[in-house]
Design an enzyme around this catalytic site. Sequence first.
Site, PDB file in Angstrom:
ATOM      1  N   LYS A   1      -2.374  15.328   3.062  1.00  0.00           N
ATOM      2  CA  LYS A   1      -3.401  15.748   2.093  1.00  0.00           C
ATOM      3  C   LYS A   1      -2.799  16.725   1.084  1.00  0.00           C
ATOM      4  O   LYS A   1      -2.977  16.575  -0.125  1.00  0.00           O
ATOM      5  CB  LYS A   1      -4.564  16.436   2.826  1.00  0.00           C
ATOM      6  CG  LYS A   1      -5.532  17.152   1.893  1.00  0.00           C
ATOM      7  CD  LYS A   1      -6.633  17.860   2.647  1.00  0.00           C
ATOM      8  CE  LYS A   1      -6.353  19.272   3.034  1.00  0.00           C
ATOM      9  NZ  LYS A   1      -6.445  20.279   1.961  1.00  0.00           N
ATOM     10  N   ASN A   2      -2.081  17.726   1.593  1.00  0.00           N
ATOM     11  CA  ASN A   2      -1.600  18.778   0.694  1.00  0.00           C
ATOM     12  C   ASN A   2      -0.468  18.328  -0.223  1.00  0.00           C
ATOM     13  O   ASN A   2      -0.118  19.039  -1.164  1.00  0.00           O
ATOM     14  CB  ASN A   2      -1.169  20.011   1.501  1.00  0.00           C
ATOM     15  CG  ASN A   2      -2.369  20.753   2.054  1.00  0.00           C
ATOM     16  OD1 ASN A   2      -3.511  20.443   1.718  1.00  0.00           O
ATOM     17  ND2 ASN A   2      -2.106  21.744   2.907  1.00  0.00           N
TER      18      ASN A   2
ATOM     19  N   ARG B   1     -10.646  23.989  -3.703  1.00  0.00           N
ATOM     20  CA  ARG B   1      -9.785  24.977  -4.339  1.00  0.00           C
ATOM     21  C   ARG B   1      -8.600  24.316  -5.057  1.00  0.00           C
ATOM     22  O   ARG B   1      -8.169  24.758  -6.114  1.00  0.00           O
ATOM     23  CB  ARG B   1      -9.291  25.959  -3.264  1.00  0.00           C
ATOM     24  CG  ARG B   1      -8.451  27.084  -3.799  1.00  0.00           C
ATOM     25  CD  ARG B   1      -8.017  28.037  -2.703  1.00  0.00           C
ATOM     26  NE  ARG B   1      -6.769  28.687  -3.058  1.00  0.00           N
ATOM     27  CZ  ARG B   1      -6.690  29.814  -3.744  1.00  0.00           C
ATOM     28  NH1 ARG B   1      -7.768  30.427  -4.135  1.00  0.00           N
ATOM     29  NH2 ARG B   1      -5.517  30.330  -4.042  1.00  0.00           N
TER      30      ARG B   1
ATOM     31  N   CYS C   1     -13.996  31.502  -5.105  1.00  0.00           N
ATOM     32  CA  CYS C   1     -13.333  32.470  -5.980  1.00  0.00           C
ATOM     33  C   CYS C   1     -14.333  33.457  -6.569  1.00  0.00           C
ATOM     34  O   CYS C   1     -14.169  33.919  -7.694  1.00  0.00           O
ATOM     35  CB  CYS C   1     -12.570  31.760  -7.085  1.00  0.00           C
ATOM     36  SG  CYS C   1     -11.185  30.829  -6.440  1.00  0.00           S
TER      37      CYS C   1
ATOM     38  N   ARG D   1      -8.613  37.168  -8.949  1.00  0.00           N
ATOM     39  CA  ARG D   1      -7.575  37.439  -7.963  1.00  0.00           C
ATOM     40  C   ARG D   1      -7.005  36.228  -7.202  1.00  0.00           C
ATOM     41  O   ARG D   1      -5.799  36.031  -7.187  1.00  0.00           O
ATOM     42  CB  ARG D   1      -8.073  38.506  -6.973  1.00  0.00           C
ATOM     43  CG  ARG D   1      -6.965  39.208  -6.292  1.00  0.00           C
ATOM     44  CD  ARG D   1      -7.336  39.688  -4.918  1.00  0.00           C
ATOM     45  NE  ARG D   1      -6.592  38.990  -3.902  1.00  0.00           N
ATOM     46  CZ  ARG D   1      -7.071  38.062  -3.101  1.00  0.00           C
ATOM     47  NH1 ARG D   1      -8.321  37.717  -3.181  1.00  0.00           N
ATOM     48  NH2 ARG D   1      -6.305  37.494  -2.219  1.00  0.00           N
TER      49      ARG D   1
ATOM     50  N   ASP E   1      -1.796  26.700   8.635  1.00  0.00           N
ATOM     51  CA  ASP E   1      -2.736  25.595   8.851  1.00  0.00           C
ATOM     52  C   ASP E   1      -2.736  25.081  10.292  1.00  0.00           C
ATOM     53  O   ASP E   1      -3.520  24.190  10.624  1.00  0.00           O
ATOM     54  CB  ASP E   1      -2.421  24.430   7.886  1.00  0.00           C
ATOM     55  CG  ASP E   1      -2.912  24.733   6.468  1.00  0.00           C
ATOM     56  OD1 ASP E   1      -3.512  25.794   6.258  1.00  0.00           O
ATOM     57  OD2 ASP E   1      -2.684  23.892   5.577  1.00  0.00           O
TER      58      ASP E   1
ATOM     59  N   ILE F   1      -0.601  35.009   6.255  1.00  0.00           N
ATOM     60  CA  ILE F   1      -0.756  34.324   4.964  1.00  0.00           C
ATOM     61  C   ILE F   1      -2.134  34.572   4.341  1.00  0.00           C
ATOM     62  O   ILE F   1      -2.250  34.910   3.170  1.00  0.00           O
ATOM     63  CB  ILE F   1      -0.504  32.795   5.100  1.00  0.00           C
ATOM     64  CG1 ILE F   1       0.823  32.521   5.824  1.00  0.00           C
ATOM     65  CG2 ILE F   1      -0.549  32.106   3.732  1.00  0.00           C
ATOM     66  CD1 ILE F   1       2.078  32.914   5.080  1.00  0.00           C
TER      67      ILE F   1
ATOM     68  N   ARG G   1     -12.710  16.526   5.007  1.00  0.00           N
ATOM     69  CA  ARG G   1     -11.905  16.873   3.828  1.00  0.00           C
ATOM     70  C   ARG G   1     -10.420  16.660   4.101  1.00  0.00           C
ATOM     71  O   ARG G   1      -9.649  16.427   3.163  1.00  0.00           O
ATOM     72  CB  ARG G   1     -12.101  18.355   3.466  1.00  0.00           C
ATOM     73  CG  ARG G   1     -13.412  18.682   2.795  1.00  0.00           C
ATOM     74  CD  ARG G   1     -13.399  20.137   2.375  1.00  0.00           C
ATOM     75  NE  ARG G   1     -12.094  20.484   1.842  1.00  0.00           N
ATOM     76  CZ  ARG G   1     -11.435  21.607   2.114  1.00  0.00           C
ATOM     77  NH1 ARG G   1     -11.951  22.526   2.876  1.00  0.00           N
ATOM     78  NH2 ARG G   1     -10.259  21.837   1.573  1.00  0.00           N
TER      79      ARG G   1
HETATM   80  C1  UD1 Z   1      -1.959  25.720   0.216  1.00  0.00           C
HETATM   81  C2  UD1 Z   1      -2.543  24.651   1.121  1.00  0.00           C
HETATM   82  C3  UD1 Z   1      -3.265  25.285   2.304  1.00  0.00           C
HETATM   83  C4  UD1 Z   1      -2.319  26.239   3.016  1.00  0.00           C
HETATM   84  C5  UD1 Z   1      -1.705  27.238   2.047  1.00  0.00           C
HETATM   85  C6  UD1 Z   1      -0.638  28.109   2.697  1.00  0.00           C
HETATM   86  C7  UD1 Z   1      -3.044  22.868  -0.447  1.00  0.00           C
HETATM   87  C8  UD1 Z   1      -4.074  22.027  -1.113  1.00  0.00           C
HETATM   88  N1  UD1 Z   1      -3.478  23.844   0.350  1.00  0.00           N
HETATM   89  O1  UD1 Z   1      -3.065  26.457  -0.299  1.00  0.00           O
HETATM   90  O2  UD1 Z   1      -3.674  24.244   3.182  1.00  0.00           O
HETATM   91  O3  UD1 Z   1      -3.050  26.953   3.999  1.00  0.00           O
HETATM   92  O4  UD1 Z   1      -1.076  26.547   0.954  1.00  0.00           O
HETATM   93  O5  UD1 Z   1       0.355  27.352   3.253  1.00  0.00           O
HETATM   94  O6  UD1 Z   1      -1.848  22.640  -0.594  1.00  0.00           O
HETATM   95  N2  UD1 Z   1      -2.906  34.005  -3.447  1.00  0.00           N
HETATM   96  C9  UD1 Z   1      -3.278  34.984  -4.348  1.00  0.00           C
HETATM   97  N3  UD1 Z   1      -3.300  34.656  -5.687  1.00  0.00           N
HETATM   98  C10 UD1 Z   1      -2.979  33.420  -6.133  1.00  0.00           C
HETATM   99  C11 UD1 Z   1      -2.599  32.430  -5.202  1.00  0.00           C
HETATM  100  C12 UD1 Z   1      -2.570  32.749  -3.856  1.00  0.00           C
HETATM  101  O7  UD1 Z   1      -3.566  36.109  -3.977  1.00  0.00           O
HETATM  102  O8  UD1 Z   1      -3.011  33.183  -7.341  1.00  0.00           O
HETATM  103  C13 UD1 Z   1      -2.852  34.330  -2.019  1.00  0.00           C
HETATM  104  C14 UD1 Z   1      -3.913  33.567  -1.208  1.00  0.00           C
HETATM  105  O9  UD1 Z   1      -5.170  34.230  -1.258  1.00  0.00           O
HETATM  106  C15 UD1 Z   1      -3.287  33.540   0.166  1.00  0.00           C
HETATM  107  C16 UD1 Z   1      -1.789  33.402  -0.132  1.00  0.00           C
HETATM  108  O10 UD1 Z   1      -1.610  33.863  -1.468  1.00  0.00           O
HETATM  109  O11 UD1 Z   1      -3.504  34.757   0.845  1.00  0.00           O
HETATM  110  C17 UD1 Z   1      -1.247  31.991   0.021  1.00  0.00           C
HETATM  111  O12 UD1 Z   1      -1.943  31.116  -0.835  1.00  0.00           O
HETATM  112  P1  UD1 Z   1      -1.283  29.796  -1.447  1.00  0.00           P
HETATM  113  O13 UD1 Z   1       0.104  29.622  -0.919  1.00  0.00           O
HETATM  114  O14 UD1 Z   1      -1.470  29.809  -2.908  1.00  0.00           O
HETATM  115  O15 UD1 Z   1      -2.201  28.673  -0.813  1.00  0.00           O
HETATM  116  P2  UD1 Z   1      -2.871  27.451  -1.534  1.00  0.00           P
HETATM  117  O16 UD1 Z   1      -1.945  26.839  -2.507  1.00  0.00           O
HETATM  118  O17 UD1 Z   1      -4.245  27.812  -1.983  1.00  0.00           O
END
Ligand code: UD1
Length: 442
Positions: A22-23, A103, A127, A132, A330, A352, A422
């Site tokens: 999926k990701n 998201r 969000c 943020r 995950d 994370i 999902r």
């Molecule tokens: C992706 C995966 C999700 C997985 C995550 C971490 C997809 C669709 N989803 O989510 O399943 O759990 O990676 O491996 O691929 N953060 C911020 N600001 C930002 C972006 C992120 O503060 O602009 C924080 C988030 O709140 C979180 C951390 O960074 O605490 C990691 O998020 P991120 O790696 O961006 O995860 P996703 O891409 O949303």
Amino acid sequence: MDYFKVQKTLSLNGKINISGAKNASLPLLFSSLLAEGKHSFSNIPNLEDVKLSFKLLKHFGCNIEVNTKPVFDKKALSLSSVVIDVPKKLKNIAPYELVRKMRASILCLGPLIARCHQAKVSLPGGCAIGLRPVDYHIDGLQALGADLKLLDGYIEANADGLLKGANINLKFPSVGATENIIMAASLAAGSTCINNASLEPEVLDLIFYLKKMGADIIFSSKQEDGLDKNKIIINGVERLKASCHKVIPDRIEAGTFLIAGAMTGGDLHLNNVKACHLESLLKNLQASGCKIEVEKCGDDSGEDKIYLSSDKSITAVNIKTEVYPGFPTDLQAQWMSMMTQANGKSIIEETIFENRFMHIPELNRLGANIKVNKSTAFISGYAKLKSASVMATDLRAGSSLVLAGLVATGETQIHRIYHLDRGYEFLEHKLSSVGAIIKRCR
Ligand code: UD1
């Protein structure tokens, strides 16, 4: 609303084919926006998040052709191929109704800015606290020269002409931000360097497809060839062309089934999986007492078969979630479910996401003994779980409850399984095929 009835299962035995990730699929689908023409994908899972992505792509003007194949005695349909025909001129507004549930919809932002130089994308679901949660995406795209403003719940982006390559230092190796920046930078003028980038397998799958489309990208996960660790360099090109790609196997789905096998006992055989993407989990499963064997699939897919055998006597093993190749966040909830069945105490640290312990009260309702202090959970095993009605609060929390239901006495009802739909393709069919007693009810 659908719910699952899960009964205590004696053991899981047999073969499960792992679906496409999926990701990896979601960013790949959105990357198609970067080039006009027909993009062909195989191994895309038939999931709610994928259907939402199709809706969004259609809204932008893409035509989507999906070929399906009946599976599990015609009770389900798999997507044998997906062709996205991207028009020359795209509509560049992503409305709230289409974005709010997922998201990952934010991943259309980078491609839309790169292609249309202007975009208006609703902030994705969850969000509510403002910029943020997507601030790294916004900072990165701004560094490439786009002007981004937050107006009435929408991100309004304007790039005066072409984006320009930049040096971007991510505060955290965010998966989504890295993907958005790579996609936008692929069509920028000049060179972009992302430092502290995410190099999870799904990000690399995106890079491989972009390269097939003609993008010029180099990366290094180790300090080698004069390139720093976790650095991605994208040399922008004028134009990309549509191509074809097979999505990598879903390591989280595979991990969830391996943990299910470890908890219930038995012999599970996973097909179409990449063992190298699961090193941290496999090591911890072995430490917990499971026997694991890996064999090549024997075709040119580069995929493996994983055999797990477990006698259900689980040793407590502490884990800490980390960016790849560390233990994936995950799989944290599922590992916690398994640790309730271990002989002894274990500790799980979540590094994370700040708020990823919503499954704990539900697991405790089933009889688990789990305490939390900030981002650390303390699990006392062995806990004799007993059926109850529980609620999935998110995708992976939901799967931890299904696993708990497989070892709880009686019949556990799991509600709000739309979260599971999902991200897990044919979950109940796959589990039933190896002996689980699980039924979808309406
Ligand atoms: C992706 C995966 C999700 C997985 C995550 C971490 C997809 C669709 N989803 O989510 O399943 O759990 O990676 O491996 O691929 N953060 C911020 N600001 C930002 C972006 C992120 O503060 O602009 C924080 C988030 O709140 C979180 C951390 O960074 O605490 C990691 O998020 P991120 O790696 O961006 O995860 P996703 O891409 O949303």
